[in-house]
Design a protein around this motif. Structure first.
Motif, PDB file in Angstrom:
ATOM      1  N   THR A 231      44.944  48.141  39.847  1.00 35.49           N
ATOM      2  CA  THR A 231      44.675  47.553  38.523  1.00 35.49           C
ATOM      3  C   THR A 231      45.221  46.129  38.441  1.00 35.49           C
ATOM      4  OG1 THR A 231      44.575  49.647  37.358  1.00 35.49           O
ATOM      5  CG2 THR A 231      45.337  47.771  36.070  1.00 35.49           C
ATOM      6  N   PHE A 232      46.438  45.937  38.959  1.00 32.40           N
ATOM      7  CA  PHE A 232      47.097  44.632  38.832  1.00 32.40           C
ATOM      8  C   PHE A 232      46.370  43.561  39.662  1.00 32.40           C
ATOM      9  CE2 PHE A 232      50.099  47.849  37.612  1.00 32.40           C
ATOM     10  CZ  PHE A 232      50.689  47.303  36.483  1.00 32.40           C
ATOM     11  N   GLU A 233      45.736  43.982  40.735  1.00 33.82           N
ATOM     12  CA  GLU A 233      44.970  43.072  41.596  1.00 33.82           C
ATOM     13  C   GLU A 233      43.623  42.747  40.936  1.00 33.82           C
ATOM     14  OE1 GLU A 233      45.101  40.582  44.192  1.00 33.82           O
ATOM     15  OE2 GLU A 233      46.890  41.843  43.970  1.00 33.82           O
ATOM     16  N   VAL A 234      42.967  43.807  40.462  1.00 35.87           N
ATOM     17  CA  VAL A 234      41.641  43.641  39.848  1.00 35.87           C
ATOM     18  C   VAL A 234      41.715  42.719  38.618  1.00 35.87           C
ATOM     19  CG1 VAL A 234      39.778  44.895  38.642  1.00 35.87           C
ATOM     20  CG2 VAL A 234      40.854  45.896  40.656  1.00 35.87           C
ATOM     21  N   LEU A 235      42.802  42.846  37.854  1.00 37.85           N
ATOM     22  CA  LEU A 235      42.894  42.120  36.579  1.00 37.85           C
ATOM     23  C   LEU A 235      43.706  40.818  36.695  1.00 37.85           C
ATOM     24  CD1 LEU A 235      43.466  45.132  34.133  1.00 37.85           C
ATOM     25  CD2 LEU A 235      41.331  43.938  34.650  1.00 37.85           C
ATOM     26  N   LYS A 236      43.987  40.394  37.891  1.00 34.92           N
ATOM     27  CA  LYS A 236      44.786  39.176  38.110  1.00 34.92           C
ATOM     28  C   LYS A 236      44.182  37.981  37.354  1.00 34.92           C
ATOM     29  CE  LYS A 236      47.255  37.320  42.000  1.00 34.92           C
ATOM     30  NZ  LYS A 236      47.456  37.458  43.422  1.00 34.92           N
ATOM     31  N   ASP A 253      56.976  41.120  35.904  1.00 32.27           N
ATOM     32  CA  ASP A 253      56.270  40.195  36.815  1.00 32.27           C
ATOM     33  C   ASP A 253      54.837  40.656  37.085  1.00 32.27           C
ATOM     34  OD1 ASP A 253      58.354  38.330  37.221  1.00 32.27           O
ATOM     35  OD2 ASP A 253      59.367  39.805  38.487  1.00 32.27           O
ATOM     36  N   ALA A 254      54.684  41.947  37.288  1.00 33.78           N
ATOM     37  CA  ALA A 254      53.350  42.477  37.603  1.00 33.78           C
ATOM     38  C   ALA A 254      52.394  42.213  36.443  1.00 33.78           C
ATOM     39  CB  ALA A 254      53.437  43.980  37.879  1.00 33.78           C
ATOM     40  N   TYR A 255      52.908  42.319  35.226  1.00 36.10           N
ATOM     41  CA  TYR A 255      52.049  42.097  34.048  1.00 36.10           C
ATOM     42  C   TYR A 255      51.750  40.611  33.871  1.00 36.10           C
ATOM     43  CZ  TYR A 255      52.337  47.000  32.916  1.00 36.10           C
ATOM     44  OH  TYR A 255      52.206  48.369  32.975  1.00 36.10           O
ATOM     45  N   LEU A 256      52.761  39.750  34.106  1.00 30.31           N
ATOM     46  CA  LEU A 256      52.543  38.304  33.968  1.00 30.31           C
ATOM     47  C   LEU A 256      51.428  37.840  34.915  1.00 30.31           C
ATOM     48  CD1 LEU A 256      56.245  37.067  33.655  1.00 30.31           C
ATOM     49  CD2 LEU A 256      54.512  37.114  31.843  1.00 30.31           C
ATOM     50  N   GLY A 257      51.299  38.514  36.033  1.00 26.05           N
ATOM     51  CA  GLY A 257      50.250  38.176  37.000  1.00 26.05           C
ATOM     52  C   GLY A 257      48.845  38.366  36.436  1.00 26.05           C
ATOM     53  N   MET A 258      48.730  39.158  35.385  1.00 28.91           N
ATOM     54  CA  MET A 258      47.396  39.396  34.804  1.00 28.91           C
ATOM     55  C   MET A 258      47.044  38.378  33.724  1.00 28.91           C
ATOM     56  SD  MET A 258      47.076  43.549  34.659  1.00 28.91           S
ATOM     57  CE  MET A 258      48.665  43.907  33.941  1.00 28.91           C
ATOM     58  N   LEU A 259      47.968  37.433  33.440  1.00 34.91           N
ATOM     59  CA  LEU A 259      47.677  36.391  32.441  1.00 34.91           C
ATOM     60  C   LEU A 259      46.910  35.240  33.064  1.00 34.91           C
ATOM     61  CD1 LEU A 259      51.029  35.845  30.472  1.00 34.91           C
ATOM     62  CD2 LEU A 259      48.922  36.891  29.589  1.00 34.91           C
ATOM     63  N   ARG A 260      46.046  34.620  32.279  1.00 34.82           N
ATOM     64  CA  ARG A 260      45.425  33.358  32.665  1.00 34.82           C
ATOM     65  C   ARG A 260      46.490  32.261  32.614  1.00 34.82           C
ATOM     66  NH1 ARG A 260      40.201  32.107  31.578  1.00 34.82           N
ATOM     67  NH2 ARG A 260      40.862  30.090  30.763  1.00 34.82           N
ATOM     68  N   VAL A 261      46.180  31.104  33.156  1.00 29.97           N
ATOM     69  CA  VAL A 261      47.058  29.936  32.997  1.00 29.97           C
ATOM     70  C   VAL A 261      47.226  29.679  31.496  1.00 29.97           C
ATOM     71  CG1 VAL A 261      47.191  27.430  33.307  1.00 29.97           C
ATOM     72  CG2 VAL A 261      46.459  28.892  35.204  1.00 29.97           C
ATOM     73  N   GLY A 262      48.483  29.510  31.056  1.00 33.54           N
ATOM     74  CA  GLY A 262      48.750  29.233  29.641  1.00 33.54           C
ATOM     75  C   GLY A 262      48.740  30.471  28.762  1.00 33.54           C
ATOM     76  N   GLY A 263      48.513  31.634  29.356  1.00 37.10           N
ATOM     77  CA  GLY A 263      48.462  32.868  28.563  1.00 37.10           C
ATOM     78  C   GLY A 263      49.851  33.328  28.120  1.00 37.10           C
ATOM     79  N   SER A 281      57.067  33.595  37.976  1.00 44.78           N
ATOM     80  CA  SER A 281      55.957  34.313  37.334  1.00 44.78           C
ATOM     81  C   SER A 281      55.492  33.562  36.085  1.00 44.78           C
ATOM     82  CB  SER A 281      56.388  35.722  36.925  1.00 44.78           C
ATOM     83  OG  SER A 281      56.857  36.429  38.038  1.00 44.78           O
ATOM     84  N   LEU A 282      56.393  32.753  35.510  1.00 45.51           N
ATOM     85  CA  LEU A 282      56.014  31.944  34.347  1.00 45.51           C
ATOM     86  C   LEU A 282      55.606  30.533  34.757  1.00 45.51           C
ATOM     87  CD1 LEU A 282      58.795  32.888  31.749  1.00 45.51           C
ATOM     88  CD2 LEU A 282      56.451  33.694  31.813  1.00 45.51           C
TER      89      LEU A 282
END
Ligand code: NAP
Ligand code: ZN
Length: 349
Positions: A231-236, A253-263, A281-282
């Motif tokens: 899931t974390f890879e698919v939604l990166k 960290d795993a969740y921050l990886g799913m944010l767009r730039v500036g998210g 991660s930020l």
């Protein structure tokens, strides 16, 4: 002279809740007496009844998702009349004078807002919450429940509703925005409904796919299991906003990886353990890690009006007073669809 009212209390940290009676103060000029009809069970009630956020004061009568009807008003109250349908959330007083109170964010009152329970009023009296049949609250901390929302499904809006509406509004959930809601419990299911009503594209991130059908019905477009590593890879890089409603510690960290730039990842979940994240991660993506605490009284009213306009209420399982301890066990085990609401008329002290 005070009024005696039946209630349900935790006698000590982690002990089963049991029927009791409590006293409510006589009406001051700006007070409203409310006959409570329903009280929602928020995970914060569990955290506090177990002293997970630090020592609480006992006996504790939890409950900050209160819906009922005005039974009497103090001599100076003009905003409410006997018979009005009203709600009370997490706060019952604040100084009214500091910048934050003036600004409508009473939850950040510099003198400390008075919480609906497990708190002490400016008069030195302990506060007791909504798992009871009556409550006396200063009129400025009472909200109006619009016609069109039944009291039972309105009760959870007073905490779960405002706690999710406020950050979704603040961080710009709306058309063209992709919002992930982490955890499909009391807060999470309201977040899905509200974000979808705001026009955002909503994805649920739940531990498993068990509640997928419900999530899609509530308004989500997608649903993924966080128990599945892929899931974390698919939604990166996918989301503008991730709203974390989880009551336990997550690997941030795993969740921050799913944010767009500036998210922005906004935490409303309040686990007792500290959250950890890696600075990169930020940095790598100008991302924001934020928090949000309930919402002010004006904003709570706006949220109630928004919910009425969009036909939103909570999905509830109505219970009698003697089922509260079972309900606590089910909330603890993430087995709630999606908010337990106590019919307080069933309390027999
Ligand atoms: P809830 O109904 O118990 O929902 C929490 C959801 O989190 C569960 O349904 C589950 O969803 C998920 N979850 C639970 N344990 C997990 C774990 N170990 N790992 C991953 N996911 C897990 O609780 P709630 O009433 O919505 O409250 C949620 C949190 O928000 C609590 O900590 C509460 O104190 C806090 N809160 C904060 C504010 C505020 O002002 N910020 C206000 C109210 C409540 P899935 O089964 O879908 O995974
Ligand atoms: Zn709450």
């Amino acid at each position: 002279m005070t009024t005696t009212t039946p209630a349900i209390a935790a006698p000590s940290p982690g002990a089963p809740l049991e029927p009791t009676t409590i006293e409510r103060r006589d009406l001051r000029p700006d007070d409203v007496l409310i006959d409570i009809a329903f009280a929602g069970i928020c995970h914060s009630d569990l955290h506090q009844a177990k002293s997970e956020w630090g020592p609480g004061t006992f006996p504790m009568v939890p409950g900050h998702e209160i819906a009922g009807v005005v039974a009497a008003v103090g001599s100076g109250v003009t905003k409410y009349q006997v018979g009005d349908r009203v709600g009370v959330g997490c706060m019952v007083d604040s100084c009214g004078e500091c910048d934050y109170c003036q600004d409508g964010t009473e939850q950040f009152c510099v003198k400390g807002n008075v919480q609906t329970y497990n708190s002490t009023g400016f008069d030195g009296e302990k506060t007791y919450g909504g798992y009871s049949q009556q409550i006396v609250v200063k009129d400025a901390f009472v909200c109006r429940i619009p016609e069109g929302i039944e009291l039972d499904v309105a009760a959870p809006l007073l905490c779960a509703g405002i706690t999710t509406y406020s950050p979704l509004h603040h961080w710009g959930a709306g058309p063209g925005k992709k919002v992930a809601v982490v955890g499909l419990g009391g807060l999470g299911h309201m977040a899905v409904k509200i974000a979808a009503a705001m026009g955002a594209e909503v994805t649920v991130l739940s531990q498993s796919l068990k509640k997928q059908e419900d999530g899609l019905k509530l308004g989500a477009k997608d649903y993924f299991a966080t128990g599945d590593e892929s899931t974390f890879e698919v939604l990166k890089g996918r989301f503008d906003i991730i709203l974390n409603t989880v009551s336990a510690k997550l690997p941030i960290d795993a969740y921050l990886g799913m944010l767009r730039v500036g998210g922005a990842m906004v935490n409303v979940g309040a686990p007792p353990q500290a959250l950890e994240y890696n600075a990169f991660s930020l940095l790598a993506g100008n991302k924001v890690l934020a928090g949000s605490m309930i919402g002010g009284i004006d904003e709570t009213q706006k949220m109630l009006d928004f919910c009425a306009e969009h036909g939103l209420g909570a999905e509830i399982e109505k219970i009698d007073a003697d089922q509260v301890n079972d309900a606590y066990a089910r909330v603890e085990g993430s087995d709630v669809r999606y908010r337990f609401v106590i019919d307080v008329a069933t309390i027999s002290a």
